[in-house]
Design a protein around this motif. Sequence first.
Motif, PDB file in Angstrom:
ATOM      1  N   SER A  47      22.331 -27.309 -10.178  1.00 38.14           N
ATOM      2  CA  SER A  47      23.402 -27.489  -9.195  1.00 38.14           C
ATOM      3  C   SER A  47      22.812 -27.798  -7.827  1.00 38.14           C
ATOM      4  CB  SER A  47      24.257 -26.217  -9.104  1.00 38.14           C
ATOM      5  OG  SER A  47      24.889 -25.953 -10.334  1.00 38.14           O
ATOM      6  N   PHE A  48      23.474 -28.721  -7.120  1.00 40.94           N
ATOM      7  CA  PHE A  48      23.036 -29.141  -5.792  1.00 40.94           C
ATOM      8  C   PHE A  48      24.183 -28.940  -4.805  1.00 40.94           C
ATOM      9  CE2 PHE A  48      20.854 -31.542  -9.043  1.00 40.94           C
ATOM     10  CZ  PHE A  48      19.529 -31.476  -8.667  1.00 40.94           C
ATOM     11  N   GLU A  49      23.859 -28.397  -3.657  1.00 39.38           N
ATOM     12  CA  GLU A  49      24.863 -28.159  -2.620  1.00 39.38           C
ATOM     13  C   GLU A  49      24.299 -28.621  -1.278  1.00 39.38           C
ATOM     14  OE1 GLU A  49      27.711 -24.598  -0.816  1.00 39.38           O
ATOM     15  OE2 GLU A  49      26.389 -24.214  -2.534  1.00 39.38           O
ATOM     16  N   ASN A  50      24.727 -29.820  -0.880  1.00 37.28           N
ATOM     17  CA  ASN A  50      24.210 -30.431   0.356  1.00 37.28           C
ATOM     18  C   ASN A  50      22.682 -30.491   0.338  1.00 37.28           C
ATOM     19  OD1 ASN A  50      26.735 -30.974   1.544  1.00 37.28           O
ATOM     20  ND2 ASN A  50      26.858 -28.874   2.318  1.00 37.28           N
ATOM     21  N   ASP A  58      25.525 -39.720   2.716  1.00 40.08           N
ATOM     22  CA  ASP A  58      24.670 -39.460   3.880  1.00 40.08           C
ATOM     23  C   ASP A  58      23.383 -38.746   3.469  1.00 40.08           C
ATOM     24  OD1 ASP A  58      26.616 -40.598   5.542  1.00 40.08           O
ATOM     25  OD2 ASP A  58      27.644 -38.674   5.775  1.00 40.08           O
ATOM     26  N   ASN A  59      22.834 -39.177   2.336  1.00 36.32           N
ATOM     27  CA  ASN A  59      21.577 -38.619   1.821  1.00 36.32           C
ATOM     28  C   ASN A  59      21.643 -37.130   1.527  1.00 36.32           C
ATOM     29  OD1 ASN A  59      20.120 -41.097   1.877  1.00 36.32           O
ATOM     30  ND2 ASN A  59      19.850 -40.868   4.083  1.00 36.32           N
ATOM     31  N   LEU A  60      22.836 -36.647   1.199  1.00 38.70           N
ATOM     32  CA  LEU A  60      23.025 -35.265   0.763  1.00 38.70           C
ATOM     33  C   LEU A  60      23.687 -35.283  -0.609  1.00 38.70           C
ATOM     34  CD1 LEU A  60      24.288 -33.546   4.046  1.00 38.70           C
ATOM     35  CD2 LEU A  60      21.988 -33.413   3.054  1.00 38.70           C
ATOM     36  N   CYS A  61      23.193 -34.456  -1.515  1.00 40.91           N
ATOM     37  CA  CYS A  61      23.659 -34.446  -2.900  1.00 40.91           C
ATOM     38  C   CYS A  61      24.453 -33.186  -3.197  1.00 40.91           C
ATOM     39  CB  CYS A  61      22.448 -34.539  -3.835  1.00 40.91           C
ATOM     40  SG  CYS A  61      22.870 -34.494  -5.589  1.00 40.91           S
ATOM     41  N   ASN A  62      25.584 -33.378  -3.905  1.00 41.01           N
ATOM     42  CA  ASN A  62      26.394 -32.265  -4.369  1.00 41.01           C
ATOM     43  C   ASN A  62      26.790 -32.515  -5.819  1.00 41.01           C
ATOM     44  OD1 ASN A  62      27.236 -30.360  -1.932  1.00 41.01           O
ATOM     45  ND2 ASN A  62      27.237 -32.461  -1.157  1.00 41.01           N
ATOM     46  N   GLY A  63      26.886 -31.434  -6.588  1.00 44.46           N
ATOM     47  CA  GLY A  63      27.305 -31.553  -7.975  1.00 44.46           C
ATOM     48  C   GLY A  63      26.328 -30.901  -8.928  1.00 44.46           C
ATOM     49  N   ILE A  64      26.515 -31.202 -10.228  1.00 45.96           N
ATOM     50  CA  ILE A  64      25.716 -30.580 -11.280  1.00 45.96           C
ATOM     51  C   ILE A  64      25.109 -31.671 -12.154  1.00 45.96           C
ATOM     52  CG2 ILE A  64      25.767 -29.078 -13.311  1.00 45.96           C
ATOM     53  CD1 ILE A  64      28.140 -27.621 -12.033  1.00 45.96           C
ATOM     54  N   ILE A  93      19.264 -25.592  -4.155  1.00 41.74           N
ATOM     55  CA  ILE A  93      19.264 -25.942  -5.573  1.00 41.74           C
ATOM     56  C   ILE A  93      19.242 -24.683  -6.425  1.00 41.74           C
ATOM     57  CG2 ILE A  93      17.997 -27.147  -7.398  1.00 41.74           C
ATOM     58  CD1 ILE A  93      16.785 -28.919  -5.186  1.00 41.74           C
ATOM     59  N   SER A  94      20.081 -24.657  -7.471  1.00 39.49           N
ATOM     60  CA  SER A  94      20.092 -23.522  -8.405  1.00 39.49           C
ATOM     61  C   SER A  94      20.130 -24.044  -9.832  1.00 39.49           C
ATOM     62  CB  SER A  94      21.290 -22.604  -8.143  1.00 39.49           C
ATOM     63  OG  SER A  94      22.506 -23.325  -8.310  1.00 39.49           O
ATOM     64  N   THR A  95      19.591 -23.252 -10.766  1.00 46.01           N
ATOM     65  CA  THR A  95      19.535 -23.660 -12.168  1.00 46.01           C
ATOM     66  C   THR A  95      20.287 -22.674 -13.046  1.00 46.01           C
ATOM     67  OG1 THR A  95      17.462 -22.468 -12.576  1.00 46.01           O
ATOM     68  CG2 THR A  95      17.283 -24.748 -11.809  1.00 46.01           C
ATOM     69  N   ASP A  96      20.818 -23.190 -14.152  1.00 48.40           N
ATOM     70  CA  ASP A  96      21.555 -22.378 -15.126  1.00 48.40           C
ATOM     71  C   ASP A  96      21.122 -22.812 -16.526  1.00 48.40           C
ATOM     72  OD1 ASP A  96      23.303 -21.009 -16.726  1.00 48.40           O
ATOM     73  OD2 ASP A  96      25.127 -21.969 -15.962  1.00 48.40           O
ATOM     74  N   SER A  97      20.343 -21.969 -17.199  1.00 48.60           N
ATOM     75  CA  SER A  97      19.826 -22.304 -18.526  1.00 48.60           C
ATOM     76  C   SER A  97      20.684 -21.760 -19.654  1.00 48.60           C
ATOM     77  CB  SER A  97      18.402 -21.763 -18.667  1.00 48.60           C
ATOM     78  OG  SER A  97      18.376 -20.356 -18.472  1.00 48.60           O
ATOM     79  N   SER A  98      21.830 -21.197 -19.340  1.00 52.22           N
ATOM     80  CA  SER A  98      22.649 -20.533 -20.359  1.00 52.22           C
ATOM     81  C   SER A  98      23.340 -21.508 -21.308  1.00 52.22           C
ATOM     82  CB  SER A  98      23.705 -19.643 -19.685  1.00 52.22           C
ATOM     83  OG  SER A  98      24.635 -20.428 -18.941  1.00 52.22           O
ATOM     84  N   HIS A  99      23.339 -22.797 -20.991  1.00 48.64           N
ATOM     85  CA  HIS A  99      24.063 -23.773 -21.811  1.00 48.64           C
ATOM     86  C   HIS A  99      23.180 -24.419 -22.884  1.00 48.64           C
ATOM     87  CE1 HIS A  99      27.597 -23.626 -19.178  1.00 48.64           C
ATOM     88  NE2 HIS A  99      26.722 -23.533 -18.188  1.00 48.64           N
TER      89      HIS A  99
END
Length: 337
Positions: A176-179, A113-119, A155-161
């Motif tokens: 990371s995306f949450e709805n 439904d045009n919403l994104c979740n995941g990494i 939206i959030s970012t994690d540069s530790s990897h």
Amino acid sequence: MNIKIPINVTILSVLSEFESASAEDKSKLRIDLLSQLVNLAKNLPHPASGQTYQRWQLFAQIAGVDLSLAKLFESHCDALSILSELGYHPEIDDQLWAVWAADGGPAPLQVKDNLCNGIKPWCSGAEFIQKVLMSYKNQQGQAQLCIVDLSHSSISTDSSHWHAVGMNATKTARVSFENTPVKLIGHPNSYLKRPGFWHGAAGVAACWYGAAVGLAGFLQESCQVSPNPFKKLYLGEVAHQLEITKQYFQYVAELIDSKPMLNHEREIRILRAQTEQCCLSVVERVGKALGARPFCEDATFAQLMADLPVFIRQSHAAFDYQQITELCLSDQSLWEL
């Protein structure tokens, strides 16, 4: 040996100023310079437009100064070319774009439904890119593209990897995306099936080549300042490799422009393999010829040496090189003169 690639004089001047800056200043200037380059190159020809080689020349020239900058610029240009090729030209604006197409990660993207979740893993420019063309697999396992406005609060970012020293300046991160709202682009698999997918893959190889030319320039300068037979021997070997590779770039560019509706996958896979071999040969020979001093005392040289092998490996994330072996085994014409 002429190893310079002629481009827009204004862009060349901007790059020259950046190249002479200190490493600390470069980290502050890189994003501003990226924006300047994007603005100066607004009319950069798309692949298969009749000026494919000129497009690759610009990528190569930037890469010879700063490979992280070249990667970010090439990704922006690739995003605009994809939108144009798939018929979404009205979506193109003055924002900084990127293409995020690496698969995998701990939580693969799901879009409903045009919403994104995941990494999404390996997202270059995650801290400062404004819009992105992002790939994901739909429920049928087909590749799909979507546009994401990265200013959204979900939206959030994690540069530790990201632990590589090379290409560190691209600020690559997991995102990371949450709805998160997204806009779907094209039909399933149209991103992979379009001719420009492979044309763009050659553009990435032009960045590798440009970095190798930049490294060769250090050896050429050293031979002029303090010549000796061993350095000249290595310079001759490097020049030979670069010239062969440049000629194949010219051949493939002419092929693409003459038959723009074909993807020329075989030739571009060969081009990427040839360019990788050339670049790694340049890294080895220039390193041997110049010894330890530039690794330790020249910031631009040391950064290119660290960046180039990482960028090559990173660039292969979207390409299964098992296929080149299968191609060579199945296509007898590759072995015929």
